[in-house]
Scaffold this motif. Structure first.
Motif, PDB file in Angstrom:
ATOM      1  N   GLN A 145      -4.647  13.759  -0.372  1.00  0.00           N
ATOM      2  CA  GLN A 145      -4.079  13.097  -0.403  1.00  0.00           C
ATOM      3  C   GLN A 145      -3.819  11.772   0.831  1.00  0.00           C
ATOM      4  O   GLN A 145      -4.416  11.566   1.366  1.00  0.00           O
ATOM      5  CB  GLN A 145      -2.473  13.806   0.434  1.00  0.00           C
ATOM      6  N   ILE A 146      -2.692  10.915  -0.047  1.00  0.00           N
ATOM      7  CA  ILE A 146      -2.617   9.338   0.750  1.00  0.00           C
ATOM      8  C   ILE A 146      -0.829   9.949   1.536  1.00  0.00           C
ATOM      9  O   ILE A 146      -0.054  10.270   0.961  1.00  0.00           O
ATOM     10  CB  ILE A 146      -2.179   8.344  -0.516  1.00  0.00           C
ATOM     11  N   GLY A 147      -0.959   9.927   2.460  1.00  0.00           N
ATOM     12  CA  GLY A 147       0.179   9.426   3.294  1.00  0.00           C
ATOM     13  C   GLY A 147       0.608   8.547   3.549  1.00  0.00           C
ATOM     14  O   GLY A 147      -0.143   7.532   4.167  1.00  0.00           O
ATOM     15  N   ILE A 148       1.907   8.453   4.340  1.00  0.00           N
ATOM     16  CA  ILE A 148       2.758   7.088   4.842  1.00  0.00           C
ATOM     17  C   ILE A 148       3.521   7.611   6.426  1.00  0.00           C
ATOM     18  O   ILE A 148       4.100   8.922   6.197  1.00  0.00           O
ATOM     19  CB  ILE A 148       3.963   6.191   4.120  1.00  0.00           C
ATOM     20  N   PHE A 149       3.081   7.046   7.357  1.00  0.00           N
ATOM     21  CA  PHE A 149       4.003   6.942   8.784  1.00  0.00           C
ATOM     22  C   PHE A 149       4.847   5.951   8.021  1.00  0.00           C
ATOM     23  O   PHE A 149       4.280   4.836   8.989  1.00  0.00           O
ATOM     24  CB  PHE A 149       3.258   6.474  10.057  1.00  0.00           C
ATOM     25  N   PRO A 150       6.101   5.359   7.704  1.00  0.00           N
ATOM     26  CA  PRO A 150       6.995   4.111   7.745  1.00  0.00           C
ATOM     27  C   PRO A 150       7.209   3.642   8.822  1.00  0.00           C
ATOM     28  O   PRO A 150       7.673   2.411   8.849  1.00  0.00           O
ATOM     29  CB  PRO A 150       7.684   4.810   6.633  1.00  0.00           C
ATOM     30  N   ASN A 151       7.588   4.775  10.155  1.00  0.00           N
ATOM     31  CA  ASN A 151       8.565   3.971  11.659  1.00  0.00           C
ATOM     32  C   ASN A 151       7.397   4.062  12.074  1.00  0.00           C
ATOM     33  O   ASN A 151       7.699   3.789  12.738  1.00  0.00           O
ATOM     34  CB  ASN A 151       9.484   5.035  11.703  1.00  0.00           C
ATOM     35  N   LYS A 200       5.095   1.108  12.626  1.00  0.00           N
ATOM     36  CA  LYS A 200       3.883   0.087  11.720  1.00  0.00           C
ATOM     37  C   LYS A 200       3.937   0.888  10.464  1.00  0.00           C
ATOM     38  O   LYS A 200       2.394  -0.502  10.185  1.00  0.00           O
ATOM     39  CB  LYS A 200       2.931  -0.036  12.404  1.00  0.00           C
ATOM     40  N   GLY A 201       4.139   1.005   9.525  1.00  0.00           N
ATOM     41  CA  GLY A 201       3.922   0.894   8.162  1.00  0.00           C
ATOM     42  C   GLY A 201       2.017   1.820   8.093  1.00  0.00           C
ATOM     43  O   GLY A 201       1.446   0.679   7.111  1.00  0.00           O
ATOM     44  N   THR A 202       1.885   2.651   8.496  1.00  0.00           N
ATOM     45  CA  THR A 202       0.268   2.400   8.486  1.00  0.00           C
ATOM     46  C   THR A 202       0.492   3.777   7.091  1.00  0.00           C
ATOM     47  O   THR A 202       1.052   5.061   7.137  1.00  0.00           O
ATOM     48  CB  THR A 202       0.182   3.490   9.678  1.00  0.00           C
ATOM     49  N   ILE A 203      -0.943   3.759   6.578  1.00  0.00           N
ATOM     50  CA  ILE A 203      -0.870   4.337   4.585  1.00  0.00           C
ATOM     51  C   ILE A 203      -2.068   4.733   5.558  1.00  0.00           C
ATOM     52  O   ILE A 203      -3.202   4.055   5.735  1.00  0.00           O
ATOM     53  CB  ILE A 203      -0.806   3.546   4.147  1.00  0.00           C
ATOM     54  N   PHE A 204      -2.611   6.303   5.039  1.00  0.00           N
ATOM     55  CA  PHE A 204      -3.285   6.918   5.189  1.00  0.00           C
ATOM     56  C   PHE A 204      -4.113   7.185   4.011  1.00  0.00           C
ATOM     57  O   PHE A 204      -3.494   8.032   3.944  1.00  0.00           O
ATOM     58  CB  PHE A 204      -3.105   7.302   6.984  1.00  0.00           C
ATOM     59  N   SER A 225       4.628  -3.880   5.729  1.00  0.00           N
ATOM     60  CA  SER A 225       5.691  -3.760   5.648  1.00  0.00           C
ATOM     61  C   SER A 225       6.734  -2.988   4.701  1.00  0.00           C
ATOM     62  O   SER A 225       5.993  -2.407   3.406  1.00  0.00           O
ATOM     63  CB  SER A 225       5.969  -5.150   5.537  1.00  0.00           C
ATOM     64  N   GLU A 226       7.201  -2.341   4.779  1.00  0.00           N
ATOM     65  CA  GLU A 226       8.327  -1.495   3.335  1.00  0.00           C
ATOM     66  C   GLU A 226       8.390  -1.817   2.301  1.00  0.00           C
ATOM     67  O   GLU A 226       8.494  -1.269   1.781  1.00  0.00           O
ATOM     68  CB  GLU A 226       9.946  -1.414   4.240  1.00  0.00           C
ATOM     69  N   GLU A 227       8.834  -3.269   2.437  1.00  0.00           N
ATOM     70  CA  GLU A 227       8.239  -4.239   0.625  1.00  0.00           C
ATOM     71  C   GLU A 227       7.398  -3.828   0.635  1.00  0.00           C
ATOM     72  O   GLU A 227       7.436  -3.931  -1.199  1.00  0.00           O
ATOM     73  CB  GLU A 227       9.542  -5.402   0.990  1.00  0.00           C
ATOM     74  N   ALA A 228       6.355  -3.746   1.004  1.00  0.00           N
ATOM     75  CA  ALA A 228       4.829  -3.886   1.018  1.00  0.00           C
ATOM     76  C   ALA A 228       4.322  -2.679   0.793  1.00  0.00           C
ATOM     77  O   ALA A 228       3.258  -2.405  -1.097  1.00  0.00           O
ATOM     78  CB  ALA A 228       3.891  -5.139   1.594  1.00  0.00           C
ATOM     79  N   ILE A 229       5.046  -1.342   0.933  1.00  0.00           N
ATOM     80  CA  ILE A 229       4.467  -0.142   0.551  1.00  0.00           C
ATOM     81  C   ILE A 229       3.905   0.272  -0.908  1.00  0.00           C
ATOM     82  O   ILE A 229       2.837   0.366  -1.058  1.00  0.00           O
ATOM     83  CB  ILE A 229       5.474   0.579   1.049  1.00  0.00           C
ATOM     84  N   PRO A 230       4.787  -0.227  -1.751  1.00  0.00           N
ATOM     85  CA  PRO A 230       5.334  -0.085  -3.169  1.00  0.00           C
ATOM     86  C   PRO A 230       3.327  -0.458  -4.157  1.00  0.00           C
ATOM     87  O   PRO A 230       2.516   0.086  -4.831  1.00  0.00           O
ATOM     88  CB  PRO A 230       6.124  -0.073  -3.444  1.00  0.00           C
ATOM     89  N   ASN A 231       3.466  -1.930  -3.433  1.00  0.00           N
ATOM     90  CA  ASN A 231       2.138  -2.527  -3.995  1.00  0.00           C
ATOM     91  C   ASN A 231       0.728  -1.738  -3.202  1.00  0.00           C
ATOM     92  O   ASN A 231      -0.204  -1.361  -3.867  1.00  0.00           O
ATOM     93  CB  ASN A 231       2.450  -3.704  -3.673  1.00  0.00           C
ATOM     94  N   VAL A 232       1.030  -1.252  -1.884  1.00  0.00           N
ATOM     95  CA  VAL A 232      -0.091  -0.895  -1.486  1.00  0.00           C
ATOM     96  C   VAL A 232      -0.435   0.206  -2.180  1.00  0.00           C
ATOM     97  O   VAL A 232      -1.204   0.948  -2.347  1.00  0.00           O
ATOM     98  CB  VAL A 232       0.409  -1.084  -0.061  1.00  0.00           C
TER      99      VAL A 232
END
Length: 185
Positions: free
Chosen positions: A75-81, A83-87, A134-141
């Protein structure tokens, strides 16, 4: 000084995740983990301060009693609040929770120095792929990750201590009764 205690993977898994980091770095949408001397890992704890000599001795005991074990990242997850961490999230095995629990039992006397996110009952084991996204960059990442990522099995091979900001690898030891040798000191 801030210290992290990390679990490290077999070389093939490290290389696979480092390749994902490199692809994400080309997007320029978050902190470059390769640029900061990062290495793929799962963090057991982070401390504001730590007696390194005591910690090394305890980790040697812990490593001797834990054999290498396998995890699968599905799985890919996100801690959005945070520091925008994707893991990547591993399957939650008994082996993973046992080493986390045993580690924290051994380091109870350092609990007041540890970050809350890594304490038992608050810990979400993960391998960071992108941070300060950034929140705006999350979809691209996430779009790039969907191109790069497929489930991977990793073997947890060693445990180590690093200092943070900048990352400096201070100590690492292989897991297992028969191969408890120091890799970095």
């Amino acid at each position: 000084m801030t210290f992290a205690v990390n679990l490290y993977f077999n070389k093939e898994a490290e290389s696979y995740i480092t390749d994902i980091w490199a692809a994400l770095d080309k997007l320029g949408k978050g902190k470059c983990l390769i640029c900061y001397n990062g290495r793929p890992h799962i963090t057991l704890a982070i401390y504001r301060d730590l007696n390194l000599q005591v910690a090394k001795g305890r980790l040697k005991l812990l490593a001797r009693d834990v054999d290498p074990f396998k995890l699968t990242f599905l799985q890919i997850g996100i801690f959005p609040n945070n520091k925008g961490t994707i893991f990547l999230t591993p399957n939650l095995t008994d082996d993973l929770f046992q080493i986390h629990r045993n580690f924290h039992d051994m380091f109870k006397d350092h609990e007041d120095q540890s970050w809350d996110y890594y304490k038992p009952q608050s810990w979400y084991p993960h391998c960071t792929l992108s941070t300060e996204t950034s929140e705006e960059a999350i979809p691209n990442v996430l779009g790039q990750l969907l191109k790069e990522f497929s489930p991977i099995e990793v073997t947890i091979k060693s445990i180590g201590i690093v200092s943070l900001d900048p990352i400096d690898y201070l100590f690492e030891i292989e897991l297992g009764k028969n191969n408890a040798s120091t890799l970095v000191e």
